[in-house]
Design an enzyme around this catalytic site. Sequence first.
Site, PDB file in Angstrom:
ATOM      1  N   HIS A 109       7.673 -48.503 -16.659  1.00  0.00           N
ATOM      2  CA  HIS A 109       7.935 -48.119 -15.272  1.00  0.00           C
ATOM      3  C   HIS A 109       8.535 -46.727 -15.159  1.00  0.00           C
ATOM      4  CE1 HIS A 109      11.786 -49.801 -16.623  1.00  0.00           C
ATOM      5  NE2 HIS A 109      12.358 -49.120 -15.657  1.00  0.00           N
ATOM      6  N   HIS A 137      11.996 -40.472 -11.428  1.00  0.00           N
ATOM      7  CA  HIS A 137      11.211 -41.223 -10.441  1.00  0.00           C
ATOM      8  C   HIS A 137      10.390 -40.239  -9.624  1.00  0.00           C
ATOM      9  CE1 HIS A 137      13.329 -45.150 -10.835  1.00  0.00           C
ATOM     10  NE2 HIS A 137      14.341 -44.385 -11.200  1.00  0.00           N
ATOM     11  N   HIS A 154      17.579 -39.186 -12.625  1.00  0.00           N
ATOM     12  CA  HIS A 154      18.789 -40.000 -12.675  1.00  0.00           C
ATOM     13  C   HIS A 154      19.457 -39.851 -14.039  1.00  0.00           C
ATOM     14  CE1 HIS A 154      17.176 -42.937  -9.379  1.00  0.00           C
ATOM     15  NE2 HIS A 154      17.565 -41.774  -8.893  1.00  0.00           N
ATOM     16  N   THR A 220      18.288 -48.989  -8.784  1.00  0.00           N
ATOM     17  CA  THR A 220      17.089 -48.959  -7.941  1.00  0.00           C
ATOM     18  C   THR A 220      15.920 -49.710  -8.560  1.00  0.00           C
ATOM     19  OG1 THR A 220      16.325 -46.852  -8.864  1.00  0.00           O
ATOM     20  CG2 THR A 220      17.787 -46.759  -6.942  1.00  0.00           C
ATOM     21  N   VAL A 221      16.160 -50.392  -9.684  1.00  0.00           N
ATOM     22  CA  VAL A 221      15.173 -51.298 -10.282  1.00  0.00           C
ATOM     23  C   VAL A 221      15.854 -52.653 -10.483  1.00  0.00           C
ATOM     24  CG1 VAL A 221      13.892 -49.467 -11.446  1.00  0.00           C
ATOM     25  CG2 VAL A 221      15.742 -50.620 -12.659  1.00  0.00           C
TER      26      VAL A 221
END
Length: 282
Positions: A109, A137, A154, A220-221
């Site tokens: 991811h 991201h 991040h 955020t995941v």
Amino acid sequence: MAVYSNNPSCLISLFVTFFILSTHTLFSSCNASESEVETEDETPFTYLEGTGKGPRKWGQINPHWQVCDKGKLQSPIDLLDQRVQVIRNLGKLKRDYNPAPATVKNRGHDVTVRWKEDAGKIIINGTDFKLLQCHWHSPSEHTFNGTRYNLEFHVIHLSSNGTIAVIGITYKYGRPDPFLAKLLSHISSIGKEEKDIGIVNPGDIKFGSRKYYRYIGSLTVPPCTEGVIWTIVKKVRTVSREQVRALRDVVHDGFEANARPTQQLEGRPILLYNPGIKGGSK
């Protein structure tokens, strides 16, 4: 944009209150808090709605991920001017980084750089947060007045009591990012295994501004653990199209766009550190 430089103590107290209320989630799920650092390559979630595993369904995929749906301190958010409380006494972001051996890994991811040894720390309100890893991201997850940029970086840190602190930097297309430029050959050639890439200096990460937003949010995941201290650099930096394309090309199908939609603020304070404020004006 509201300005509270004359009396910041009430805002800081409000921020501390939110911090205390939110950290119980962290302390009760320390193992989950490191999932963004150690997530396996094959992930059971996606960013594509309509697949049954998209962001709106994350909280239903795994019982340990229910906070993704039910949490009140979720990230990312829209940094809307009218919501932001501007103060100058929040304090300069203190970084004390060291060059250290690192690895790069395609987690499916995202692409993650992880430091294997002590790479230094940041200091927030007198607390040390050890640097662990960084990842990207695309497009950006946080938005500014509804504007979503081309990339978000991040930088993940962890305190001794398990609290996570993340520095977020956003990018628009333009000149190449110098830190990413030093890693691009490694990123373009990674396979399924974690790869040693030698010494990486986190001091090469460019912030470009002393101004930053601060709020309490979440990963955020999945598992979307709450109680994360977010520091979003105000300045939007630049990255080349080729750099973003390289990051997108190596991740698994369905993760080329790996940005979670913005979440409800739920009354949380958003502070903007602006050392240039004088006399109560912007």
